[in-house]
Scaffold this motif. Structure first.
Motif, mmCIF file in Angstrom:
data_model
loop_
_atom_site.group_PDB
_atom_site.id
_atom_site.type_symbol
_atom_site.label_atom_id
_atom_site.label_comp_id
_atom_site.label_asym_id
_atom_site.label_seq_id
_atom_site.Cartn_x
_atom_site.Cartn_y
_atom_site.Cartn_z
ATOM 1 N N GLY B 211 63.049 60.763 22.466
ATOM 2 C CA GLY B 211 62.191 61.674 23.214
ATOM 3 C C GLY B 211 60.821 61.862 22.604
ATOM 4 O O GLY B 211 60.104 62.802 22.945
ATOM 5 N N GLN B 212 60.425 60.958 21.715
ATOM 6 C CA GLN B 212 59.118 61.076 21.067
ATOM 7 C C GLN B 212 57.991 60.513 21.931
ATOM 8 O O GLN B 212 56.830 60.808 21.694
ATOM 9 C CB GLN B 212 59.120 60.323 19.724
ATOM 10 N N LEU B 213 58.324 59.664 22.905
ATOM 11 C CA LEU B 213 57.278 58.945 23.639
ATOM 12 C C LEU B 213 57.067 59.455 25.050
ATOM 13 O O LEU B 213 55.986 59.310 25.616
ATOM 14 C CB LEU B 213 57.616 57.446 23.683
ATOM 15 N N GLY B 214 58.108 60.011 25.649
ATOM 16 C CA GLY B 214 58.003 60.480 27.019
ATOM 17 C C GLY B 214 59.344 61.019 27.460
ATOM 18 O O GLY B 214 60.315 60.970 26.696
ATOM 19 N N PRO B 456 49.483 61.231 22.053
ATOM 20 C CA PRO B 456 48.438 61.385 21.028
ATOM 21 C C PRO B 456 48.373 62.788 20.425
ATOM 22 O O PRO B 456 47.967 62.941 19.285
ATOM 23 C CB PRO B 456 47.144 61.069 21.788
ATOM 24 N N ARG B 457 48.778 63.816 21.175
ATOM 25 C CA ARG B 457 48.706 65.171 20.613
ATOM 26 C C ARG B 457 49.969 65.581 19.864
ATOM 27 O O ARG B 457 50.085 66.720 19.402
ATOM 28 C CB ARG B 457 48.469 66.185 21.739
ATOM 29 N N TRP B 458 50.945 64.680 19.831
ATOM 30 C CA TRP B 458 52.193 64.966 19.101
ATOM 31 C C TRP B 458 52.870 66.247 19.591
ATOM 32 O O TRP B 458 53.264 67.106 18.812
ATOM 33 C CB TRP B 458 51.930 65.010 17.592
ATOM 34 N N LEU B 459 53.001 66.360 20.910
ATOM 35 C CA LEU B 459 53.626 67.562 21.472
ATOM 36 C C LEU B 459 55.095 67.343 21.843
ATOM 37 O O LEU B 459 55.836 68.307 22.016
ATOM 38 C CB LEU B 459 52.852 68.004 22.729
ATOM 39 N N LEU B 460 55.518 66.077 21.962
ATOM 40 C CA LEU B 460 56.885 65.832 22.432
ATOM 41 C C LEU B 460 57.911 65.883 21.311
ATOM 42 O O LEU B 460 57.738 65.255 20.266
ATOM 43 C CB LEU B 460 56.956 64.468 23.122
ATOM 44 N N ASN B 461 58.959 66.606 21.576
ATOM 45 C CA ASN B 461 60.101 66.756 20.663
ATOM 46 C C ASN B 461 59.666 66.931 19.214
ATOM 47 O O ASN B 461 59.923 66.086 18.347
ATOM 48 C CB ASN B 461 61.050 65.553 20.814
ATOM 49 N N PRO B 462 59.038 68.075 18.936
ATOM 50 C CA PRO B 462 58.396 68.290 17.635
ATOM 51 C C PRO B 462 59.388 68.354 16.473
ATOM 52 O O PRO B 462 60.536 68.756 16.652
ATOM 53 C CB PRO B 462 57.708 69.649 17.818
#
Lengths: 368, 477
Positions: B211-214, B456-462
């Motif tokens: 879940g890091q990419l989408g 790019p903002r590193w918002l997914l699955n922090p």
């Protein structure tokens, strides 16, 4: 053009760091890619690092000749499952195909229809990216979900994200025996239906090809002799609606794999990636001489020189790869089809990060 | 285990963010009542829990995109969630994150018998896919043991395996395409029913990316013909090493059984007490399954038996019919339940080369003794995927932390012996801080560059997958 031949990863990293312009990366340079850049040969990064037959594992450096890999595996009764293509005859090239070249180009043969393609057997890889950074991804074990799967992303990337230096692969036992059944007098629609019927049955068909010029469909079974015999009888039964299947002991699956029928014949060679159920209609429009593999999911087309197959096919043309053509045709049409904008954006963003200077095979997969 | 402190600015804007989501998503559940968000505070790694800012349950790709556009605009982290069965904390929320759950997205979009694929929404359970295509004589091969509950979206995120992957591969080998929503709300179609990537193989990067990419909302899955039958043979040994050698010998003999399972004595004893499968009490037990037609099964089992006999097994027990087959599988399938009866446990899933089985098991026993803890081992032996179960007492003050410390030692051991930290469960938060044991900073840097390209903002699955210290610069940016 100088041809740097790095002997190890450190050399390779240095060659990339000090490169002044585009590089043309290759192992044996058998796949006919050229971009005017300095050749960077992986041939000296060669050798099998590990073969553990009991774990179905092989680790080898990227420049290892395919022949050496195959010989080593054969000695243990094993083989590369994905049946790598050797396109030298088709493309009129020479040189020694390498393991790295097969993985970097995703060179999968007929058995893909049963067991998967080159990328499916990649367990891990080492590579040097366009900044000279040495990276390891994956490992040598069959199940590994530790971190992002860069090894599989590099497979089929044609060197554009990084230069493979070492690859770990899952291998499989070579079968005791193989048999081929043949159906004759079919058109493409009937052939695709027959191949689909065969592939939908639990018979482990490991090759499903069609020669549209000869009207001949061929199906391969592999395994232990008794099992193959039993499955051959059942396969013939299942194929009965399309005629009487005959044994074809002379079938040369390597020739089917490498599309040798088109070697030496004038014209451009295209490759289409299709849904088998949609293949007959698309191929009827495409014209030319045709060979099908993977049950109709892959088609090879021999078309008059300079044909713009993508323009001709419209939407279906988005799945067309130009494999062999004169340099100006290749330049005008591009080898690979343009991607949908959102996908193209992601691919470009990846290349920008892995190869910010645009050194690695630029222009090969996407416009430079 | 550390998590980054929540962003107070986001916590302060909670009401506004929820209102924006509700306004943009009429008819879509947006859950912000603390009593209800608690249902989403953890996944199957229950040791860690944190209720999210709110939970959105979209019903379509377009709704997922709308929710992500808002979160992206507000710079709010997002945690994707399938069925919440992750054993690695893959969908553990942070207090300042919006959980996007796919539980309502369960439709079948297309089935093609001729092209042998199914296209489903990603909230579908794994088992329901196979059930749906059973009448066609086809099935979806990856079969994680949670397949009754786990979602296809989660399977893709974790690149799930199962007991049968020696022959059929894992999720990445059976995934043909996805519809995925990027953090900024862009919808991308990746892959094709032919399974062939013509450009970069982005599907390979997406599968297993946790879940890091989408957020994968729809998936095209390869279907394979269902074999006519399958039967196991049980082989008992007086030493684990011998069982390991026997596995290698079976494979060297040209056999690729559909499953080879291993159990050690502590596991056998627990299963016997729990399920009474009538297993021989021995040091190591293999269950090897052959599939095909009746004649093929008989032939393969005879070959397996011939190989096994050269290792002087204590017993070989071949299932002659379905009832005997079920009995052989009974103990193995109840292994986790059986261990749960004994006490609390954590389950690891490091992988090793099969040749290392003997020495690794011996070393695990030594390590366990050092910690004064008990470990039982079940193991997908054909592919080297171990499942050491560490028993501990959750009521003791340091029970969990000691079990985790032993677990970390065992996983480092797997890496030292040529294996990896996780074979099928994923890194999540559980193994995040061990990534340094397997990867160099450059290796991790390359992985993070892939995330940079997609998110790019590193918002997914922090705060998952990458050690916090390694990702700090990017998360702060």
């Amino acid at each position: 053009m100088t041809t740097p031949e790095p002997r190890d990863e450190a050399d390779l990293s240095e060659a990339i760091r000090s490169a002044r312009g585009p590089l043309c990366i290759g192992g044996g340079f058998t796949r006919g890619f050229a971009n005017g850049g300095a050749r960077l040969s992986l041939a000296r990064l060669s050798g099998i690092a590990l073969h553990e037959p009991g774990a179905l594992t092989l680790v080898a450096r990227a420049g290892t000749p395919m022949a050496e890999v195959e010989r080593t595996l054969a000695e243990a009764g094993q083989r590369l499952p994905f049946e790598p293509l050797d396109l030298r005859a088709l493309l009129g090239t020479s040189g020694e195909p390498t393991l790295g070249g097969a993985i970097a180009t995703g060179a999968s043969g007929p058995r893909r229809v049963l067991v998967g393609g080159a990328r499916d057997f990649v367990l891990g890889a080492r590579f040097v990216d366009g900044t000279g950074m040495v990276v390891r991804s994956g490992g040598r074990v069959m199940k590994n979900v530790t971190g992002l799967d860069l090894a599989r992303l590099l497979a089929g990337s044609h060197g554009t994200l990084g230069v493979l230096t070492e690859i770990a692969l899952k291998v499989l036992p070579a079968p005791e025996t193989a048999r081929t059944l043949r159906l004759s007098g079919l058109d493409t629609a009937a052939a695709c239906a027959a191949l689909a019927a065969a592939l939908s049955a639990p018979l482990e068909v490991s090759g499903a090809a069609f020669d549209a010029e000869g009207g001949i469909a061929r199906l391969r079974l592999e395994g232990f002799a008794a099992s193959v015999e039993e499955r051959a009888a059942r396969l013939a039964e299942r194929l009965r609606p399309w005629g009487a299947a005959e044994e074809d002991p002379d079938t040369d699956w390597a020739a089917i794999r490498d599309v040798r029928d088109f070697a030496g014949r004038p014209g451009d060679v295209w490759r289409l990636s299709l849904r088998p159920s949609e293949a007959p209609a698309i191929l009827a429009r495409a014209g030319g001489a045709q060979r099908l593999d993977w049950g109709g999911a892959r088609a090879w087309l021999l078309l008059p020189e300079g044909t713009d197959l993508r323009g001709w096919l419209g939407a279906a043309g988005a799945r067309a790869v130009l494999v062999r053509a004169a340099p100006d045709t290749l330049h005008a049409l591009g080898r690979f089809p343009p991607e949908a904008p959102a996908v193209a954006h992601l691919s470009a963003a990846l290349r920008e990060r892995f190869d910010p200077r645009g050194l690695l095979n630029p222009g090969l997969m996407a416009a430079a | 285990m550390q998590m980054p402190p929540p962003d107070p600015a986001i916590l302060g804007r909670r009401a506004e963010i929820v209102a924006r989501l509700r306004a943009a998503l009429p008819g879509v559940p947006v859950i912000d009542d603390p009593a209800e968000t608690r249902a989403y505070e953890c996944d199957a790694l229950t040791a860690y829990a944190c209720p999210p800012l709110c939970v959105v349950l979209p019903g379509s790709t377009a709704e997922v995109a709308a929710a992500l556009r808002i979160c992206h605009g507000e710079c709010v982290p997002v945690v994707p969630r399938g069925a919440g069965t992750s054993l690695a904390g893959g969908s553990l929320p942070t207090a300042d994150s919006v959980v996007i759950g796919l539980a309502r997205m369960t439709r079948t979009l297309e089935i093609s018998a001729e092209d042998r694929f199914i296209r489903v929404e990603a909230g579908r359970t794994n088992l329901s896919v196979t059930q749906e295509v059973e009448p066609l004589g086809l099935f979806y091969a990856p079969d994680p043991s949670s397949q009754l509950a786990c979602a296809i979206g989660g399977n893709i995120a974790m690149n799930s395996g199962g007991a049968h992957c020696l022959k059929y591969g894992v999720t990445t080998n059976n995934l043909l395409g996805v519809t995925m929503v990027l953090m900024d709300g862009t919808v991308v179609e990746i892959g094709h029913p032919s399974g062939e990537a013509l450009g970069l193989d982005l599907l390979a990067a997406v599968c297993g990316a946790e879940g890091q990419l989408g957020i994968v909302t729809e998936a095209t899955l390869r279907l394979v013909p269902r074999p006519e039958g399958a039967r196991p043979v049980l082989i008992a040994f007086d030493r684990s090493e011998t069982a390991g050698d026997c596995v290698s010998a079976i494979i060297r003999a040209g056999l690729v059984p559909v499953a080879i399972e291993f159990m050690d004595r502590p596991c056998i004893e627990a299963c016997e007490a729990f399920a009474r499968a009538d297993y021989p009490l021995c040091e190591a037990l293999l269950i090897v399954e052959a599939e095909g037609s009746e004649a093929e099964i008989a032939d393969q089992l005879a070959r397996i038996r011939a190989v096994a006999e050269t290792f002087q097994p204590l017993e070989i027990r071949e299932a002659r019919d379905a009832a005997e087959a079920a009995r052989i599988w009974l103990g193995r399938k109840s292994a986790f339940g059986a261990m749960g009866q004994i006490g609390d446990y954590i389950c690891l899933d490091g992988t090793i080369p099969v040749s290392e089985l003997g020495p690794v098991l011996a070393r695990i026993a030594e390590l366990a003794e050092g910690y004064g803890l008990r470990v039982a081992n079940v193991f997908h032996a054909g592919d080297g995927n171990m499942h050491p179960l560490i028993l501990f007492d959750a009521n003791s003050a340091d029970g969990l932390s000691r079990a985790e410390a032993l677990g970390a030692d065992i996983l480092r051991l797997c890496v030292e012996r040529g294996g990896c930290l996780t074979g099928e469960h994923g890194v999540g938060v559980e193994k995040r801080d061990l990534m340094d044991a397997q990867f160099t900073r450059d290796d991790l840097e390359a992985q993070m560059r892939v995330k940079d390209a997609f998110d790019p903002r590193w918002l997914l699955n922090p705060a998952k997958v990458f050690p916090l210290e390694v990702s700090a610069g990017r998360r702060a940016a």
